[in-house]
Design an enzyme around this catalytic site. Structure first.
Site, PDB file in Angstrom:
ATOM      1  N   CYS A 116       3.968  -1.408 -21.988  1.00 49.71           N
ATOM      2  CA  CYS A 116       2.892  -0.902 -21.135  1.00 49.71           C
ATOM      3  C   CYS A 116       3.341  -1.006 -19.678  1.00 49.71           C
ATOM      4  O   CYS A 116       3.511  -2.110 -19.152  1.00 49.71           O
ATOM      5  CB  CYS A 116       1.631  -1.721 -21.387  1.00 49.71           C
ATOM      6  N   CYS A 174      11.531 -23.917 -40.650  1.00 51.26           N
ATOM      7  CA  CYS A 174      11.954 -24.124 -39.261  1.00 51.26           C
ATOM      8  C   CYS A 174      12.680 -22.905 -38.727  1.00 51.26           C
ATOM      9  O   CYS A 174      13.636 -22.423 -39.325  1.00 51.26           O
ATOM     10  CB  CYS A 174      12.853 -25.353 -39.178  1.00 51.26           C
TER      11      CYS A 174
END
Length: 357
Positions: A137, A184
């Protein structure tokens, strides 16, 4: 010194080239920019929605940084997001635009900046169209537009006198993304970084809110977030299905809300789905693995809708590669990396193979 793609005198996008950073004083920037450009590029401002001069521009061409003329976005990747700001689903070249976490205004967003002058461009969101699913944007005042028949005017001195391969927008811009959680993120990140066709792997959090998207909060297991990775890849080199093959081999998908000694919902096995193609591919893959009895127990990997992905703190990024001697990395992450190399030698980058040799 950033490595970026630039145009040469023939109007061809080439690179990567080493291009010095543009660093000026406020007084020098003010002499170069209009007041509105200075407010946006140098003071992280935002123009009013539906007021930007480039919002409705439908010409073919290239959008460059208003501060240093680095090419940033191409018209081929512009789309109508109906948000009131020019929107693109990807940059003209991956390293011409940088990203960083923005915690201003009481929210957590991802700011995008020019890689050469660090000018503020806008923000990137995970609600764009295929093939990337991202929406860059932009503020019109942070950009200048050059029509397609005038690209030679963007010739950069760094592109001249060297033999760089010409790269068309189609060749450089095929980038798709997958968001995967398998325990993880130090381990999964390292496993995917070695794959041919993978252009970037970023550790982060997904599944919870912006206010809890930080390591301390996520470690409590109460935020809804999973430790995940955002894999950017070229689907002409490696398919989404192949990425899932690696995903299921890089962790134990039969463990519920844990991976080994890492226990909690933040360590769940999950695939965050960007579109129907990803859903169908993931469902088919899980069904095949269960039917083959490849694992001693049934797969518990969840298929979850794609929500906001929040990049993890900087020290988590590329952690395994930067900390090979850390006990957890040596004992848990590295064996998973080696397992992927052994099981999928055809998917490993050539430079990684050369190091192993």
């Amino acid at each position: 010194m950033p490595q970026v793609h630039v145009f040469n005198a023939a109007g061809e996008l080439v690179g990567p080239v080493n291009s010095p950073r543009v660093e000026l004083s406020d007084a020098e920037w003010k002499s170069r920019l209009t007041p509105e450009q200075f407010r946006i590029l140098r003071q992280q401002g935002t123009e009013r929605a539906f007021c930007g001069t480039l919002l409705d521009n439908k010409q073919d061409g290239v959008y460059s940084c208003a501060g240093c003329d680095l090419p940033l976005f191409a018209s081929d990747h512009k789309f109508n997001s109906r948000t009131g700001w020019p929107s693109f689903f990807q940059p003209i070249a991956p390293h011409n635009v940088t990203e960083r976490v923005d915690n201003t205004h009481g929210m957590r967003r991802v700011e995008i900046n020019c890689a050469r002058c660090d000018g503020h461009l806008g923000h990137v969101f995970e609600d764009g169209p295929l093939p990337t699913g991202r929406r860059h944007c932009l503020n019109s005042e942070s950009l200048t537009f050059t029509p397609a028949d005038q690209l030679a005017s963007l010739a950069d001195p760094a592109a001249e006198g060297s033999d760089f391969e010409q790269l068309s927008s189609a060749e450089t811009m095929i980038v798709a993304q997958a968001i995967l959680a398998g325990g993880c993120f130090w381990c999964t990140e390292a496993a995917f970084e070695q794959l041919a066709g993978v252009t970037d792997v970023e550790s982060g959090y997904i599944g919870g809110g912006a206010d809890t998207a930080n390591y301390k909060a996520v470690c409590t297991g109460t935020t809804g977030h999973a430790e995940a990775i955002r894999v950017s890849y070229d689907p002409t080199v490696i398919s989404y299905e192949k990425l899932l093959d690696v995903f299921f081999d890089a962790h134990d998908p039969t463990e519920l809300n844990r991976q080994g000694a890492d226990i909690g919902t933040q360590y769940r096995s999950a695939i965050f789905l960007r579109d129907e193609h990803q859903r169908e591919t993931a469902e088919k893959k899980i069904a095949e693995l269960n039917a083959s009895r490849r694992f001693p127990k049934r797969i518990v990997t969840t298929l979850e809708p794609l929500t906001a992905f929040y990049p993890a703190e900087e020290y988590h990024q590329d952690y395994a590669r930067q900390n090979p001697g850390q006990p957890y990395i040596a004992g848990v992450s590295t064996p998973k990396v080696c397992k992927i190399r052994e099981k999928h030698p055809d998917l490993i980058r050539k430079d990684v193979k050369a190091i192993d040799a």
